[in-house]
Design an enzyme around this catalytic site. Structure first.
Site, PDB file in Angstrom:
ATOM      1  N   HIS A  32       0.828  -1.201   0.000  1.00 30.80           N
ATOM      2  CA  HIS A  32       0.000   0.000   0.000  1.00 30.80           C
ATOM      3  C   HIS A  32       0.866   1.257   0.000  1.00 30.80           C
ATOM      4  O   HIS A  32       1.726   1.431   0.866  1.00 30.80           O
ATOM      5  CB  HIS A  32      -0.902  -0.014   1.236  1.00 30.80           C
ATOM      6  N   HIS A  54      -0.684  10.754  -2.818  1.00 30.42           N
ATOM      7  CA  HIS A  54      -1.982  10.461  -2.233  1.00 30.42           C
ATOM      8  C   HIS A  54      -2.733  11.738  -1.897  1.00 30.42           C
ATOM      9  O   HIS A  54      -3.904  11.897  -2.215  1.00 30.42           O
ATOM     10  CB  HIS A  54      -1.818   9.611  -0.980  1.00 30.42           C
TER      11      HIS A  54
END
Length: 258
Positions: free
Chosen positions: A13, A55
């Site tokens: 991740h 992100h």
């Protein structure tokens, strides 16, 4: 098939954010050296329409520099250095070039990154080793239209259909709900959403009935991951891929990192 059903994998991740600085060259290189092929990351667009890996909409948390990614041109952003002198962000096409063996799961974080991301994937010839992801069904439709044949995940609306299918006892209703799903390879879901359980055995079974693999995020507890694999989950998306892989293998669970 990029993400097969019944062959569970560990996915890093944000490039393994619990082990390396997230979404960075250092993270991707480290994961590759440790044998991890499957990388999850995120894309945003610069002011001049270049797809970069980030992100957050801003640089504050990860880089320690003020401003939105969208507020910089690529030329300006390329000069920005953050913690330990690292570049602020990496271009998507640069990641494809530097890590040719990696499979990238890329979450398109905003509408304005859809076209630049699709362009970067096409120009790199990376369609066969990318899965495009988003919460937004509209964004996913656009990406699927621009990238025919490229793997994609399901958005929130489609996930809700699988949840509904998993809760009905009426076969005809379940089949109708599953038949209406978009063409996608994988459902990437949390354990619950706003207090409502999502990832159940019946959810996994319903997704598999539709030919869709199931990945769980973000799972950093080996005990939880082991239970999910017992339920038939096909992927564990985790911030600690090394510890996760080793922990699951120690339990004799057939999980792969490549």
């Amino acid at each position: 098939m990029l993400y097969p059903i019944g062959a569970p994998i560990v996915v890093a991740h944000r490039g393994g954010a619990g082990e390396c600085p997230e979404n960075t060259a250092e993270a991707f290189l480290t994961m590759g050296e440790r044998g991890f092929r499957y990388l999850e990351t995120d894309a945003r667009a610069t002011l001049d329409g270049v797809a970069v890996l980030s992100h957050d909409a801003t640089l504050d948390r990860t880089v320690g520099v003020g401003g939105k990614v969208r507020g910089y041109t690529w030329r300006e952003l390329a000069r920005v250095r953050g913690r330990e002198g690292r570049p602020a962000v990496m271009r998507v096409d640069e990641a494809f070039e530097k890590y040719p063996d990696a499979v990238f799961n890329i979450d398109a974080k905003s509408d304005d990154v859809a076209a630049p991301l699709a362009r970067a994937i096409r120009e790199a010839g990376a369609q066969s080793r990318v899965c495009v992801a988003s919460f937004s069904e509209r964004r996913l439709r656009r990406l699927r239209g621009e990238l025919p044949g490229t793997a994609s995940s399901l958005g929130i609306g489609a996930i809700a259909r699988i949840v509904a299918a998993s809760r009905t006892r009426k076969g005809a209703v379940r089949r109708r709900l599953l038949k209406g799903l978009p063409e996608a390879q994988v459902a990437q879901v949390p354990l619950s959403f706003r207090g409502v359980p999502v990832l159940t055995e019946r959810f996994v079974a319903s997704a598999h009935e539709a030919g869709i693999a199931v990945h769980a995020w973000t799972i950093d507890d080996v005990d939880v991951a082991a239970r999910l694999l017992d339920m038939g989950v096909d992927g564990i998306i985790t911030d600690v891929p090394t510890a996760m892989y080793e922990g699951l293998r120690e339990r004799g669970l057939p999980v792969s990192r490549s």
